[in-house]
Design an enzyme around this catalytic site. Sequence first.
Site, mmCIF file in Angstrom:
data_model
loop_
_atom_site.group_PDB
_atom_site.id
_atom_site.type_symbol
_atom_site.label_atom_id
_atom_site.label_comp_id
_atom_site.label_asym_id
_atom_site.label_seq_id
_atom_site.Cartn_x
_atom_site.Cartn_y
_atom_site.Cartn_z
ATOM 1 N N ASP A 180 0.828 -1.211 0.000
ATOM 2 C CA ASP A 180 0.000 0.000 0.000
ATOM 3 C C ASP A 180 0.863 1.263 0.000
ATOM 4 O O ASP A 180 0.590 2.216 -0.735
ATOM 5 C CB ASP A 180 -0.917 0.017 1.226
ATOM 6 C CG ASP A 180 -1.791 -1.219 1.304
ATOM 7 O OD1 ASP A 180 -1.883 -1.930 0.287
ATOM 8 O OD2 ASP A 180 -2.364 -1.470 2.368
ATOM 9 N N TYR A 229 -6.045 -10.561 9.872
ATOM 10 C CA TYR A 229 -4.905 -10.304 8.989
ATOM 11 C C TYR A 229 -3.627 -10.881 9.605
ATOM 12 O O TYR A 229 -2.882 -11.619 8.947
ATOM 13 C CB TYR A 229 -4.762 -8.795 8.771
ATOM 14 C CG TYR A 229 -3.703 -8.409 7.779
ATOM 15 C CD1 TYR A 229 -4.009 -8.237 6.443
ATOM 16 C CD2 TYR A 229 -2.381 -8.239 8.180
ATOM 17 C CE1 TYR A 229 -3.034 -7.891 5.526
ATOM 18 C CE2 TYR A 229 -1.393 -7.896 7.276
ATOM 19 C CZ TYR A 229 -1.729 -7.717 5.950
ATOM 20 O OH TYR A 229 -0.749 -7.384 5.042
HETATM 21 C C1 GLA Z 1 -3.609 -4.778 3.214
HETATM 22 C C2 GLA Z 1 -2.135 -4.650 3.599
HETATM 23 C C3 GLA Z 1 -1.226 -4.948 2.405
HETATM 24 C C4 GLA Z 1 -1.595 -6.270 1.740
HETATM 25 C C5 GLA Z 1 -3.106 -6.352 1.497
HETATM 26 C C6 GLA Z 1 -3.521 -7.702 1.003
HETATM 27 O O1 GLA Z 1 -3.964 -3.788 2.299
HETATM 28 O O2 GLA Z 1 -1.862 -3.362 4.093
HETATM 29 O O3 GLA Z 1 0.127 -4.945 2.823
HETATM 30 O O4 GLA Z 1 -1.144 -7.353 2.506
HETATM 31 O O5 GLA Z 1 -3.857 -6.058 2.658
HETATM 32 O O6 GLA Z 1 -2.964 -7.966 -0.239
#
Ligand code: GLA
Length: 391
Positions: A180, A229
């Site tokens: 991101d 996550y």
């Molecule tokens: C979030 C995290 C990223 C990535 C996505 C899944 O956005 O911040 O680093 O892991 O999830 O692809």
Amino acid sequence: MDSVSLSSLVDQAKKAFSERFGGEPEVVTAAPGRVNLIGEHTDYNGGYVFPAAIDRYIVVAGRRSDAPSRLVSLEPGLGEAPAFAAADLHRREVQGWAAYAAGVAWVLQQEGFEGVPDVEAVVASNVPMGSGVSSSAALEMAFGKLYDALGRFQLSNKELALYGQRCENRFVGVNCGVMDQMASAMGVAGSAIFLDTLTLDLEPCPLPHGLDIVLCDTRKSRKLAGSEYNERRAQCEAAAQALGVGLLREANLEMLESAKGTLDPLVYRRAYHVITENARCLEFRSALKAGDTELCGWLLRDSHLTLRDDYEVSCRELNVMAEAANAAPGCIGARMTGAGFGGACVALVQAEALGDFVNKASAEYVKRAGREGAFLVCRAVDGARVVESNL
Ligand code: GLA
């Protein structure tokens, strides 16, 4: 459209700045949100991702000040954050949206930069929150550019991206990968960026003319995203260890199949998604370059399926949206995008069918999900930057 909406955000931020703090900001910065085309939940496995920075921005108008830092957001419901002193920050001490600004200041200090300034700053944004387009990474990058300009640290955008990730990992407490922040910092107008998250090599790939990126927002805000996550990440680490590799990026399907008997079935499925997703991301890049939109569509749809069934980060609304989008006219392919558990799907859509696509997909979504979605056409833009400076 990009420059108009960006300049009106800049005007809003400057106007609010002089109303709240008096006088002019010294620096105005902007950082875009991102949408990921493919390569989901691969970045913390050292894998490939394919995001684009989009024409939805966080703009920060700021000025150096005496401690404490005072930050105001113009987003409804956010407002003025509790003040903090940049020189006296402790992990997880600042909560809410200001943590992404304070965390970047904290990381810079940890990295040995002297004189990270306190600031008075106003934030204006048109990045939808809770839709999975990385408003937090955009905040980090916009404040990163502000601190960099005021402190004259001369950091590259790539360095700022790594510091932004460190802010999430160590200050905020989310074990995210680097996608991101890299997308928000390093975006290239008109292109999606193919990124190797291990080497940080980056290749901008122009998006074909006549195709639009449409963000299909379920308007279901993300739940449990943080804990789930971190759990997925731990499962990937367990899989890598069981397969005898440092990161799942180094594993392939053959290795996975031959270890199947000894692996926890859940860990097997998590690894199955990551390994196949990495391969899809590479294949998508070739297909996009070759103009093979049919193959692009297959890869997008397959990505959704393993995210849904093996990685288990989708939800009913995301599944309904992906199905509605994939069945609508002009759709090349659609899938959930971002961390999951709510948020949005991304669809590649033939520009000439855009109106029909949105009508059909939104009607189908309302009918089946029992709530309204939102559809945003996104243009790929350049990454984080200083927009104005009086330094
Ligand atoms: C979030 C995290 C990223 C990535 C996505 C899944 O956005 O911040 O680093 O892991 O999830 O692809």
